[in-house]
Scaffold this active site. Sequence first.
Site, PDB file in Angstrom:
ATOM      1  CG  HIS A   1      -1.918  12.750  -1.413  1.00  0.00           C
ATOM      2  ND1 HIS A   1      -2.548  13.804  -2.016  1.00  0.00           N
ATOM      3  CD2 HIS A   1      -2.578  12.545  -0.245  1.00  0.00           C
ATOM      4  CE1 HIS A   1      -3.547  14.227  -1.262  1.00  0.00           C
ATOM      5  NE2 HIS A   1      -3.590  13.477  -0.175  1.00  0.00           N
TER       6      HIS A   1
ATOM      7  CD  GLN B   1      -2.814  -1.220   0.132  1.00  0.00           C
ATOM      8  OE1 GLN B   1      -3.408  -0.228  -0.238  1.00  0.00           O
ATOM      9  NE2 GLN B   1      -2.945  -2.382  -0.457  1.00  0.00           N
TER      10      GLN B   1
ATOM     11  CB  THR C   1     -11.618   5.313  -6.918  1.00  0.00           C
ATOM     12  OG1 THR C   1     -11.175   4.391  -5.918  1.00  0.00           O
ATOM     13  CG2 THR C   1     -10.421   5.714  -7.767  1.00  0.00           C
TER      14      THR C   1
ATOM     15  CD  GLN D   1      -9.805   8.954  -3.561  1.00  0.00           C
ATOM     16  OE1 GLN D   1      -9.673   7.998  -4.316  1.00  0.00           O
ATOM     17  NE2 GLN D   1      -9.179   9.044  -2.407  1.00  0.00           N
TER      18      GLN D   1
ATOM     19  NE  ARG E   1      -6.524  -2.047  -4.581  1.00  0.00           N
ATOM     20  CZ  ARG E   1      -5.948  -1.160  -3.803  1.00  0.00           C
ATOM     21  NH1 ARG E   1      -4.778  -0.659  -4.110  1.00  0.00           N
ATOM     22  NH2 ARG E   1      -6.547  -0.722  -2.714  1.00  0.00           N
TER      23      ARG E   1
END
Length: 282
Positions: free
Chosen positions: A151, A143, A209, A212, A266
């Site tokens: 970020h 991860q 997502t 985002q 995923r």
Amino acid sequence: MAFNNTLTSRAVLLYDEWLKEADPRTENWLLMASPFPQTVIIAAYIYFVMSLGPRLMENRKPFDLKRPMIIYNFSIVVFSIYLVYEFLMSGWANGYTYGCDLVDYSSSPQALRMAWTCWLYYFSKFIEMLDTIFFVLRKKNSQVTFLHVFHHSIMPFTWWFGVRFSAGGLGTFHALLNCIVHVIMYTYYALSALGPAYQKYLWWKKYMTTIQLVQFVLITAHIGQFFMKDCSYQFPVFLYVIGSYGLIFLFLFLNFYYHAYTKGKRLPKVFQNGNYLLKKSE
């Protein structure tokens, strides 16, 4: 040697001249006097999550951090809600036009409230570094991606300049959006940390997502309008920084979305084998 001394002296003079343009209201706030303390913190963060931490954990069992993570994630949700409220009350729902909103450098209650909210947002970026530290301590090294570390490193670094020179105005729109997204995102993380019994409520990961991505589209669109019309924003360089930020993260998140969902690497298991458990990746 003389050349090096001259170069150093010039750099110090340029730095001093540059700081004369800074906002005097924020000068004495924590970490605001100079960018160097935060640079040390960010460098230490990168070193720990990319090198020292994984080496220390190599021959150790992962830490069980379920309870700290639940408390941490729900705390970030509450803090993000508070920041959304403060950004709205100090400007975005109280006088800002979503157009060419300049920075109010006065000592009026509303201007100071916006400046303080900007500092709180800046400081929250250091708290959020715990995201990566938790990954390392739990040995979830997969991860700790470039996107994640970049970020968490670039946000506090660039926001120091925002708070020190331009605490308010149109440059805070992306912070408001980011706080809204964090309410959603950390709610997801908190529910995920509660354990398998709550996984059935996390079917909306893919849409998180997407949210985002919408965030970065809105940021880019909001900043983009100022390159097509006159706007006497006090520090236009920040518009270029924010615009670049929006485009870079839009590209990075599109790349993540493609590999995570379009290629199916995923996808939630509900789409893979019919049950309601998400692939545990947090």
